[in-house]
Design an enzyme around this catalytic site. Structure first.
Site, short mmCIF file in Angstrom:
data_model
loop_
_atom_site.label_atom_id
_atom_site.label_comp_id
_atom_site.label_asym_id
_atom_site.label_seq_id
_atom_site.Cartn_x
_atom_site.Cartn_y
_atom_site.Cartn_z
N VAL A 191 -4.43 -7.76 -0.68
CA VAL A 191 -3.75 -9.04 -0.73
C VAL A 191 -4.39 -10.04 0.23
O VAL A 191 -4.63 -11.19 -0.12
CB VAL A 191 -2.24 -8.87 -0.41
CG1 VAL A 191 -1.55 -10.22 -0.31
CG2 VAL A 191 -1.57 -8.02 -1.49
N ASN B 213 1.59 -0.04 5.58
CA ASN B 213 2.07 -0.56 4.31
C ASN B 213 2.94 -1.77 4.61
O ASN B 213 3.99 -1.61 5.26
CB ASN B 213 2.87 0.52 3.57
CG ASN B 213 3.66 -0.04 2.40
OD1 ASN B 213 3.26 -1.00 1.76
ND2 ASN B 213 4.80 0.57 2.12
N GLY B 214 2.52 -2.95 4.20
CA GLY B 214 3.38 -4.10 4.42
C GLY B 214 2.62 -5.40 4.60
O GLY B 214 1.43 -5.51 4.31
N GLU B 215 3.34 -6.40 5.11
CA GLU B 215 2.77 -7.71 5.41
C GLU B 215 3.40 -8.22 6.70
O GLU B 215 4.61 -8.14 6.88
CB GLU B 215 3.07 -8.71 4.29
CG GLU B 215 2.45 -8.39 2.95
CD GLU B 215 0.94 -8.58 2.93
OE1 GLU B 215 0.42 -9.31 3.81
OE2 GLU B 215 0.29 -8.02 2.04
N SER C 130 10.90 -12.77 -4.71
CA SER C 130 12.15 -12.39 -5.36
C SER C 130 13.36 -12.81 -4.52
O SER C 130 13.30 -12.81 -3.29
CB SER C 130 12.19 -10.87 -5.57
OG SER C 130 13.49 -10.44 -5.94
N CYS D 266 0.83 -1.19 0.00
CA CYS D 266 0.00 0.00 0.00
C CYS D 266 0.87 1.24 0.00
O CYS D 266 2.10 1.17 -0.03
CB CYS D 266 -0.91 0.01 1.24
SG CYS D 266 -1.93 -1.47 1.38
N ASP E 273 -4.10 -8.53 8.36
CA ASP E 273 -3.05 -8.30 9.34
C ASP E 273 -3.04 -6.86 9.85
O ASP E 273 -2.43 -6.56 10.88
CB ASP E 273 -1.68 -8.69 8.78
CG ASP E 273 -1.34 -7.99 7.48
OD1 ASP E 273 -2.21 -7.31 6.91
OD2 ASP E 273 -0.18 -8.13 7.02
#
Length: 614
Positions: free
Chosen positions: A53, A77-79, A377, A2, A102
């Site tokens: 997500v 912003n993140g996971e 990645s 995000c 989350d």
């Protein structure tokens, strides 16, 4: 992922600035193409753009909740890869949840533990929480700096955002660059010193740091940093531990409510992650893994092997696709596309960057986004395990400067005498290098080669790796694609940091212990293949295009870059075939063509961002 932004102002009526908040938030639309939200209450204004997500239906932000009569709000912003464990612990402590996302777990973690919550998180994140109980805003950034967070404190206002472009919309934040910012651009760039935002009065919250803004002022502090400790595991135990950590990390990061794919170059790092992902998918009946690779039109005709790029990737990609039976997508670009995308790469970064290395990744992610939302990645394995040539070449180990920037005098010679005198680039570089070395956590009794390699590892993790993580975040999020980087799990990084060099470099091979840990997972020929970096174009048409671009800039008397550089020196380099192609400018991928493209990006940046030098 995000985009987050906002501002905090202790005096005045912020509701009058609702359109400003919307404007700031909209600059981050590419980071979050699925939804937008804003929230203003009292001294706090939060904006958010969402890429869905996990739990797409219920994870809208800013997320607001009341707890014991106090209001809490978050933009994030993140996971969080340990969200299930945290959620279970919070439930046991009496917290109730209404979503599966989350974001809600993170907000309740803050409510339960306050600022100490950051230490409990495993993931990649940058977030801000309005705390009605303490009358403050709490900010935190993940330990390795995978997710960005910029801020600017001007007068009585604190402005923040995922990218500089959001901050620059606020009237308090101006695109002014002073001598330090110019030194960052011309002698450090495309890297940046941790914490520096280049623009005057703009900083970036450092990795592993948190920040509290209250009516008493602004305070930042480190909640995590690399630590030196004696490594007691033997070679076999070390390999087993690396394998265990990597597998656990990857499996946590494969959790998603949208499709996950893998970036596959045929090299050790990406092949290992893809093989582990295929095994996980097979065990869980999730079908074939989609994989993607990038190359350039006619690259096979122009490729020339050298120290940093010993072999082409194409045959190895096919080798792994056949081995793992993935659903593979070959993507290639031609020179005109790369050149045209240089401008987009600049706007996405808000600063001059890694030129075609950026623009090719931007185009690559844009293509992947047509079919996927999340990608895995192999970024960062070389910094963590010691894969780069400068870990293994004595002249680079002993250069007395950052080994990815070993031609500082040449770089300084590109500047005008006046700018050289003003910013003192070599002195600035020396100071930043000394600062970095002084940070290294030493280990009692450690001397000689092991102490030298600890310094090199620390420099790579804290100074070079952020450059590539910046690139990965901006170019992928510029296309609305979330890219996860399992090698950046802080548990893995901390463990590997303390592995003695003779084990890390097992059998005299770069990343030797990683190769050992992956035996049985990858075929031996792939496992012991010589390292090759992210592919770049070798087409002479690219050099010709960017060299012509720079010469046109030099011929334009209105070019804002002209007062900053030695135009005659640039023309001299452009006229020399050898200098134009083999200049040791930055890292292992950037030489003459990238220097020309970088200068063109600097000129465009000065123009389009109305940068004021003062």
């Amino acid at each position: 992922m995000c985009g987050i932004t906002g501002f905090i102002q202790w005096r005045g009526d912020l509701t009058q600035h609702s359109q400003l908040l919307v404007k700031m938030t909209e600059t981050l639309a590419n980071r979050g193409p699925d939804a937008a939200g804003t929230w203003i209450s009292g001294p706090c204004a939060f904006g958010h753009r969402r890429l869905s997500v996990i739990d797409p239906e219920n994870g809208a932000q800013p997320m607001i909740t009341r707890h014991e009569e106090q209001v809490y709000a978050i933009v994030y912003n993140g996971e969080l890869y340990n969200a299930p464990e945290l959620k279970q612990e919070l439930k046991q402590r009496g917290h109730q949840f209404r979503t599966q996302c989350d974001t809600e777990v993170l907000l309740h973690a803050y409510i339960e533990w306050g600022p100490d919550c950051a230490e409990k998180l495993n993931g990649i994140f940058a977030f801000a929480v309005w705390d009605g109980l303490r009358d403050q805003v709490f900010f935190a950034r993940d330990r390795l700096g995978v997710k960005p967070l910029f801020y600017s404190k001007v007068d009585d206002v604190l402005v923040f955002g995922s990218e500089p472009k959001a901050l620059l919309q606020h009237p308090k934040v101006q695109p002014i660059v002073g001598p330090e910012g110019l030194a960052e651009i011309f002698i450090i760039g495309p890297a940046r010193t941790p914490g520096h935002g280049v623009y005057k009065d703009m900083q970036e919250l450092r990795p592993g740091h948190a920040m509290i803004y209250s009516r008493e002022g602004l305070r930042s502090y480190a909640y995590w940093k690399l630590e030196s400790a004696k490594h007691t595991d033997n070679e076999a135990e070390t390999a087993a531990k690396v394998r265990e950590l990597l597998q656990d990390t990857l499996e946590r990061q494969l959790v998603s409510d949208v499709p996950v794919c893998s970036l596959l170059s045929g090299g050790l790092d990406s092949s290992a992650l893809t093989a582990l992902a295929v095994d996980y998918y097979n065990r869980n009946g999730q079908g074939r893994v989609d994989t993607y690779s990038v190359d350039y039109v006619d690259n096979d005709k122009h490729f020339k092997s050298h120290t940093f790029q010993p072999g082409a990737d194409g045959p190895w990609i096919k080798r792994m696709v056949d081995e793992l039976n993935t659903n593979h997508h070959y993507i290639s670009f031609d020179t005109p596309e790369l050149v045209e995308a240089l401008d987009n790469a600049l706007y996405t970064r808000d600063l001059p960057g890694m030129t075609d290395v950026d623009s090719s990744l931007y185009l690559f992610c844009r293509e992947i986004k047509k079919n996927a939302t999340v990608a895995i990645s192999g970024e960062a394995a070389d910094e963590i395990f010691g894969g780069y040539p400068w870990f293994h070449r004595e002249e680079m180990l002993s250069s007395g400067t950052f080994p990815w920037s070993v031609a500082p005098k040449m770089r300084a010679s590109l500047l005008s005498p006046e700018v050289n005198e003003w910013i003192r680039p070599l002195e600035y570089l020396g100071d930043r290098y000394s600062d970095a070395v002084a940070e290294v956590p030493t280990l009692d009794g450690e001397t000689g080669k092991q102490a030298q390699m600890r310094v090199m590892s620390y420099l790579n993790i804290t100074r070079f790796m952020p450059t590539l993580l910046d690139r990965k975040d901006r170019m992928s999020m510029g296309a609305g694609l979330e890219v996860r980087v399992p090698y950046c799990d802080h548990r893995l990084v901390q463990y590997v940091f303390n592995i003695p060099w003779e084990i890390k470099n097992l059998n005299g091979r770069e990343k030797g212990i990683l190769r050992k840990s992956l035996e049985g997972i990858l075929p031996d020929d792939v496992l012991y293949r010589k390292k090759s970096p992210y592919p770049k174009t070798h087409n002479p048409a690219y050099l010709n295009a960017v060299r012509t671009q720079v010469l046109n800039i030099l011929d334009d008397s209105t070019s804002p870059i002209l007062p900053l550089i030695d135009a005659a020196k640039i023309r001299e380099i452009a006229a020399s075939p050898e200098s134009s192609t083999n200049l040791p400018w930055f890292g292992q991928l950037m030489s003459g063509p990238q220097l020309f493209a970088y200068l063109a990006q600097v000129d465009l940046w000065l123009r389009k961002y109305n940068v004021s030098i003062q």
